[in-house]
Enzyme design. Structure first.
Site, mmCIF file in Angstrom:
data_model
loop_
_atom_site.group_PDB
_atom_site.id
_atom_site.type_symbol
_atom_site.label_atom_id
_atom_site.label_comp_id
_atom_site.label_asym_id
_atom_site.label_seq_id
_atom_site.Cartn_x
_atom_site.Cartn_y
_atom_site.Cartn_z
ATOM 1 N N THR A 23 0.793 -1.168 0.049
ATOM 2 C CA THR A 23 0.274 -0.114 -0.064
ATOM 3 C C THR A 23 0.941 1.338 -0.115
ATOM 4 O O THR A 23 0.490 2.016 -0.897
ATOM 5 C CB THR A 23 -0.822 -0.012 1.262
ATOM 6 O OG1 THR A 23 -1.648 -1.191 1.442
ATOM 7 C CG2 THR A 23 -1.835 1.245 1.010
ATOM 8 N N GLU A 41 9.587 9.773 9.488
ATOM 9 C CA GLU A 41 8.160 10.480 9.550
ATOM 10 C C GLU A 41 6.998 9.850 9.436
ATOM 11 O O GLU A 41 5.899 9.823 10.018
ATOM 12 C CB GLU A 41 8.320 11.639 8.647
ATOM 13 C CG GLU A 41 6.898 12.598 8.459
ATOM 14 C CD GLU A 41 6.800 13.528 9.797
ATOM 15 O OE1 GLU A 41 7.672 14.372 9.918
ATOM 16 O OE2 GLU A 41 6.180 13.296 10.717
ATOM 17 N N VAL A 71 4.868 7.233 11.991
ATOM 18 C CA VAL A 71 3.804 7.741 12.893
ATOM 19 C C VAL A 71 2.948 8.458 12.434
ATOM 20 O O VAL A 71 3.314 9.568 11.783
ATOM 21 C CB VAL A 71 4.326 8.361 14.248
ATOM 22 C CG1 VAL A 71 3.093 8.925 15.161
ATOM 23 C CG2 VAL A 71 5.548 7.493 15.170
ATOM 24 N N ILE A 129 0.662 12.998 8.572
ATOM 25 C CA ILE A 129 0.578 14.070 9.620
ATOM 26 C C ILE A 129 1.899 14.396 9.883
ATOM 27 O O ILE A 129 2.757 13.729 10.492
ATOM 28 C CB ILE A 129 -0.099 13.788 10.899
ATOM 29 C CG1 ILE A 129 -1.487 13.400 10.442
ATOM 30 C CG2 ILE A 129 -0.240 15.060 11.497
ATOM 31 C CD1 ILE A 129 -2.236 12.920 11.756
ATOM 32 N N LYS A 174 3.725 3.512 18.175
ATOM 33 C CA LYS A 174 3.647 4.912 17.866
ATOM 34 C C LYS A 174 4.220 5.819 19.005
ATOM 35 O O LYS A 174 4.861 6.691 19.059
ATOM 36 C CB LYS A 174 2.400 5.558 17.280
ATOM 37 C CG LYS A 174 2.291 4.540 15.990
ATOM 38 C CD LYS A 174 0.851 4.754 15.507
ATOM 39 C CE LYS A 174 0.412 4.044 14.051
ATOM 40 N NZ LYS A 174 -0.984 3.900 13.829
#
Lengths: 430, 430
Positions: free
Chosen positions: B16, B132, B135, B139, B208
């Protein structure tokens, strides 16, 4: 350049933001040194009046009375401009760059109007200007646009970027105050200036939009291409009707890239009550972005204040320090800014909220609907209430229509004998 | 290193996220080249099964069947690990770093458990790992923590970092579904895996939290120091009571630095209905941070998905490219991570929500209140309703109390003859 143990900072200005910067550098200096591998030392601070009493204790030997003493000091590595205003700040920053210094500024008026010119000087000098603090105080925004979202084509930006107006609108909405009462309270609490014009008339937000839009759309932005309407005409009555229809009213700065060009506007806006921006209360700011890859993201936080804005300035100082330490002379990563076409306001599409008073007699509503139909404005929502024995108050929300066509419909309606007054016109987004 | 015109990317994995990365590089490649001043080219993609049909068309000559062919290719500058899993990914990344490559990964399990070890290898090699995407999907979070908020001492982090559970809780809250029904719907819509255990039991969120807390508090985080409770026991009934009391229920990952040490926990939490996190609906994620300078900030957006996560991976690839272009060999800016003390769960303070059934007879409530009083647990809110002719349902919210003391109070109460059952225990924040 050789690596130093300590980098020297020269500050221009020691007001609210400057004080915040000093406080943060003092309190978190050790952590900052640890993270950077280099210390930061404030060597000079230029202020207008060296004898003015300050909120913070500062070694008097640091104080100088003119920016020149900062920007011409060969020992200073990073110049931090937090005095505000345009002309003097512009000169000082240009000189600092020409003297080989990195620059950090919190000055939105300056960056909105002369940002590209200063960035070009920086590029020429293999230096950079950092201006995270110029928009939305402590909220990370400039940096995410440059880095975290850099792989995105940004399609739309909507921001609550003025704390004063958001505070006023929140107080109207939640406490049932009228505009003037909420403004007076905001002034009392220090959320609004004694002269609030720049805030309540949307000018402050439009400067911020210019900066955000330039970065988002990699385009030069001319302030005169931004449509600006403030919140002085927003009535509690309209906030209540908006709530009834499922909306909140916020002053939004909106930038959008469409096939026809850029759309840039600041105005009070009805937004759906479940939109993340609707929950942004009081003096808080938030910027909502739509990127083609990331989808919808929002950054929320304090848009002003000594320590929050100081937080952004200090982050920029740290970035400048990293550039100096890693011997990256030109840290500028912005795309070269092009000049994109801007859609004139009358051709921009909006949905409209309209509140008017009409004679309460048979056929009035039908003729109103016909007038809208003839100008191809279709209606989405309608509320009609009796105002007094002879008058009905009617609230309408249209589907999307160009500003120009809506204006035509409005002209027709205003001329109808049964219409007593048009009391409010606001824009609506989904 | 000399400046190149094109940087070569080697990918490991094409699921994905990998597909999203390729789509973004294809669609926005020109904009990205413009921003970076260098092109990005995918040279190899390692997949487990080269013959598996893919959602995206890929030049078959790029496909290789083992990560080694990527990490050992001398032409490859940046290795992008998006295959997931721990052991193989860990080996591949370590090898890539040892071979002098920059690494981008979206692998939260790996970074939570072996992040510091890999960052140390990177540092040794004058290279870096960007993570990045590990998590909260698209965002921006890791980067703001490293840069925009770097001048802050971070005091508290609260995140909705698992889209599956937030979707389920939103559906329960807004549509009145029970947990199992909402879970089934989430699975149907692709927001929950066929085996949802890692999500609904809070494990995913705890990985996370480990990554966020390490960066926020500059400390090594051991997974076993994180208290984890999932949402499988959250009942619609409790969501309704929470609403009555002015709260929403969210699965929060909470990290806090107190004088006693770090507090790290994941659990369903009652949060005030007007808290910015309460408005985060469905599959969206948000991370709320408190810094000593900036105050409260929140980052909101899609926490998963092909393009959103791809957006974060691509931003990291761009950062790696900048390091390569600017000849910054070691881009690692994290503080050296210390090892901070962690407060054991039984000593952490919470407020508690408690729902129980008791005989509806005189004196029951008094004896309940006495039991709480004797164990120094004071009550803040109480709802009592008749359940059937003989039974009352009682909902209590306590003031702050240590987990240990609350457990003692609970033991006393459970032993009371008038108490029929304790049906729910949840934690509350303000």
């Amino acid at each position: 350049m050789t690596k130093k143990d300590v980098l020297q900072i020269g500050m221009i200005g020691l007001g609210t933001v400057g004080t915040g910067v000093l406080r943060i550098l003092e309190k978190n200096g050790e952590e900052i040194r640890h993270k950077l591998g280099v210390g930061l030392e404030v060597k000079r601070i230029a202020v207008r009046d060296p004898h003015k009493p300050r909120e913070i204790e500062v070694d008097p030997s640091l104080i100088v009375d003119h920016p020149d003493h900062v920007v011409n000091d060969p020992d200073i590595d990073i110049v931090v401009e937090v005095m505000g205003g345009v002309d003097l700040a512009r000169q000082a920053i240009a000189r600092a760059l020409e003297n080989g210094k990195f620059v950090v500024t919190a000055n939105k008026d300056l960056m909105a109007q002369h940002g590209l010119e200063l960035l070009a000087i920086a590029k020429n000098q293999n230096r950079n200007i950092f201006y995270e603090a110029s928009v939305a105080g402590g909220i990370p925004l400039i940096r995410p646009l440059k880095n975290s979202l850099a792989a995105n084509h940004i399609e739309k930006v909507m921001g609550i970027v003025n704390g004063t107006t958001n505070y006023i609108l929140t107080q109207m909405s939640c406490e049932g105050k009228e505009f003037s009462e909420a403004l007076a309270e905001a002034q009392e609490k220090g959320f609004a200036e004694a002269d609030p014009a720049s805030d309540i008339e949307g000018l402050d937000a439009s400067y911020k939009l210019a900066i955000i839009a330039a970065l988002s759309f990699s385009s030069k932005i001319d302030m005169k291409d931004i449509f600006v309407e403030g919140i002085t005409n927003v009535k509690l009555r309209d906030i209540r009707y908006a709530q009834e229809l499922g909306y909140a009213i916020k002053l939004l700065a909106i930038g959008e890239e469409t096939e026809e060009g850029l759309q840039l506007r600041v105005h009070p806006t009805l937004i759906p009550a479940d939109h993340p921006l609707a929950a942004v209360a009081n003096e808080f700011n938030a910027i909502f972005l739509e990127g083609d890859a990331v989808g919808e993201v929002m950054f929320y936080g304090p848009g002003a204040g000594s320590l929050p804005t100081g937080s952004a300035v200090c982050a920029d100082i740290m970035d400048a320090a990293r550039c100096l330490q890693h011997e990256v002379e030109n840290g500028i990563v912005e795309a070269t800014f092009g000049t994109k076409k801007v859609v004139p306001m009358e051709k921009q599409q909006s949905r409209f909220y309209l509140r008017l008073k009409a004679k309460d007699e048979p056929g009035v509503f039908a003729s109103l609907a016909t007038a809208f139909g003839e100008t191809k404005v279709s209606l989405d929502m309608i509320i009609q209430k009796r105002s007094d024995a002879e008058t009905a108050e009617i609230v309408l929300v249209t589907h999307g229509v160009s500003e120009g066509n809506f204006q035509k419909a409005l002209d027709t309606i205003e001329a109808m004998p049964a219409i007593r007054s048009i009391n409010a016109i606001l824009r609506v987004i989904e």
